[in-house]
Design a protein around this motif. Structure first.
Motif, PDB file in Angstrom:
ATOM      1  N   PHE A 144      -5.566  -2.163  -0.010  1.00  0.00           N
ATOM      2  CA  PHE A 144      -4.600  -3.024  -0.686  1.00  0.00           C
ATOM      3  C   PHE A 144      -5.160  -4.434  -0.852  1.00  0.00           C
ATOM      4  O   PHE A 144      -5.744  -4.990   0.080  1.00  0.00           O
ATOM      5  CB  PHE A 144      -3.294  -3.076   0.108  1.00  0.00           C
ATOM      6  CG  PHE A 144      -2.279  -4.056  -0.421  1.00  0.00           C
ATOM      7  CD1 PHE A 144      -1.461  -3.720  -1.483  1.00  0.00           C
ATOM      8  CD2 PHE A 144      -2.159  -5.331   0.138  1.00  0.00           C
ATOM      9  CE1 PHE A 144      -0.521  -4.611  -1.982  1.00  0.00           C
ATOM     10  CE2 PHE A 144      -1.220  -6.228  -0.342  1.00  0.00           C
ATOM     11  CZ  PHE A 144      -0.406  -5.874  -1.410  1.00  0.00           C
ATOM     12  N   GLY A 187       0.779  -1.222   0.000  1.00  0.00           N
ATOM     13  CA  GLY A 187       0.000   0.000   0.000  1.00  0.00           C
ATOM     14  C   GLY A 187       0.812   1.274   0.000  1.00  0.00           C
ATOM     15  O   GLY A 187       0.256   2.364  -0.111  1.00  0.00           O
ATOM     16  N   GLN A 211       1.019  -2.932  -7.888  1.00  0.00           N
ATOM     17  CA  GLN A 211       0.135  -3.127  -6.747  1.00  0.00           C
ATOM     18  C   GLN A 211      -1.321  -3.082  -7.195  1.00  0.00           C
ATOM     19  O   GLN A 211      -1.671  -2.384  -8.144  1.00  0.00           O
ATOM     20  CB  GLN A 211       0.378  -2.062  -5.680  1.00  0.00           C
ATOM     21  CG  GLN A 211       1.760  -2.142  -5.028  1.00  0.00           C
ATOM     22  CD  GLN A 211       1.778  -1.437  -3.692  1.00  0.00           C
ATOM     23  OE1 GLN A 211       1.220  -1.916  -2.699  1.00  0.00           O
ATOM     24  NE2 GLN A 211       2.429  -0.275  -3.646  1.00  0.00           N
TER      25      GLN A 211
END
Length: 332
Positions: free
Chosen positions: A290, A255, A282
């Motif tokens: 996340f 994150g 990501q």
């Protein structure tokens, strides 16, 4: 049986099925797919002989593995990537100032362009998007957006270096919104500018120092999502440009970011960000929560040296430009 929710139930009795215990243990490492044997399932249903709960995390549901790498003999420093309805892959290359086209299996189709300021020439072509049958490219050094045909023939352009509404200063990423307008990350003017395809200035986002260096902006539903490279964050606005929230800070934990570059949404409605100096991609929910990540620093399959941009094929596979490895990678 496709496992899609957070808990999947498999029924068995260890004394009668001890020979399949290794398989059951292996299911822990294969969280996304288990193909049932109908006779076995019918038998355990009738006998009612017990159960095993297999719990999956959200991250386990979204695993990505590399399946193809291509372009090493052609690409210098691949930057932007866009995919058309035929799954042809368009790559902007800031290293040789060209646009390269590939098939989805990595076969090279053609290249065009070259360094310059004239029509059909480019200087550090970066962000790339497709509109109808044409290609729209942001040129960092020419401070303009140029539209060319699929064959590389000049169509039009807009922009010139400066700070006025119709001017640009080192534009980076660009995208097309649902209205067919062009969203340009005007990085050194610290703005997101919105133009019609014909080059008419429509509006801008970023007043009151909203950005340090905006790198890419995409639209999803009623949101405009922006990566801010020097703030190491992703910022979300409504379609009128009102700031809503941001997430991320500098670091290498889940994150966190180290110079986030280009964004895109995958087929599952998840937001993906090329976390360039952390050498990974990501994956987030739109809220900023996340979900998972893939990639690490290196030159092997599935590894990156500064991933910059990504796109999705019609079958859901992910295309990522691997900048300093001079290639494009394909993940599923």
């Amino acid at each position: 049986m496709q496992v899609q929710n957070s808990a999947a139930r498999l029924v068995f009795h260890e004394s009668k099925f001890c020979h399949i215990t290794p398989l059951l243990r292996a299911l822990h490492w294969l969280p996304t797919l288990f193909c049932k044997n109908q006779k076995l399932f019918d038998f355990v249903s009738v006998e009612q002989i017990g159960s095993l709960n297999l719990t999956l995390t959200r991250a386990q549901q979204y695993q990505f593995r590399p399946v193809l790498s291509f372009g090493e003999q052609i690409l210098k420093k691949p930057w932007g990537v866009a995919v058309n309805e035929q799954d042809e892959i368009h790559v902007s290359d800031v290293g040789d100032h060209k646009i390269h086209l590939f098939k989805s299996d990595g076969t090279h189709i053609k290249s065009f362009g070259g360094e310059g300021t004239q029509p059909s020439e480019f200087s550090r072509p970066s962000g790339i998007a497709l509109h109808a049958n044409n290609i729209i490219v942001a040129e960092q050094n020419n401070s303009r957006v140029q539209e060319v045909s699929k064959q590389g023939q000049y169509v039009s352009h807009f922009g010139a270096q400066g700070s006025l509404d119709r001017q640009l200063h080192r534009p980076c990423g660009l995208s097309i919104d649902s209205d067919g307008n062009i969203l340009v990350a005007d990085s050194l003017n610290k703005l997101i500018k919105i133009f019609s395809v014909g080059g008419q200035f429509l509006s801008k986002i970023g007043r009151e120092n909203s950005f340090t260096k905006p790198f890419h902006c995409i639209q999803h539903d009623n949101y405009l999502i922006v990566s801010d490279v020097c703030d190491h964050s992703v910022k979300c606005f409504d379609r009128k440009g009102n700031f809503l929230y941001k997430f991320g800070t500098k670091g290498n934990a889940d994150g966190e970011f180290n110079e986030p570059h280009c964004l895109f949404m995958n087929k599952a409605g998840l937001l993906m960000d090329c976390d360039t100096l952390n050498h990974r991609v990501q994956v987030f929910e739109l809220s900023g929560k996340f979900v998972t990540k893939f990639g690490t620093k290196g030159s092997g399959m599935g590894e990156f040296e500064k991933p910059v941009s990504a796109a999705v094929l019609s079958d859901g596979k992910i295309i990522v430009t691997d900048f300093l490895n001079h290639r494009v990678q394909l993940f599923e």
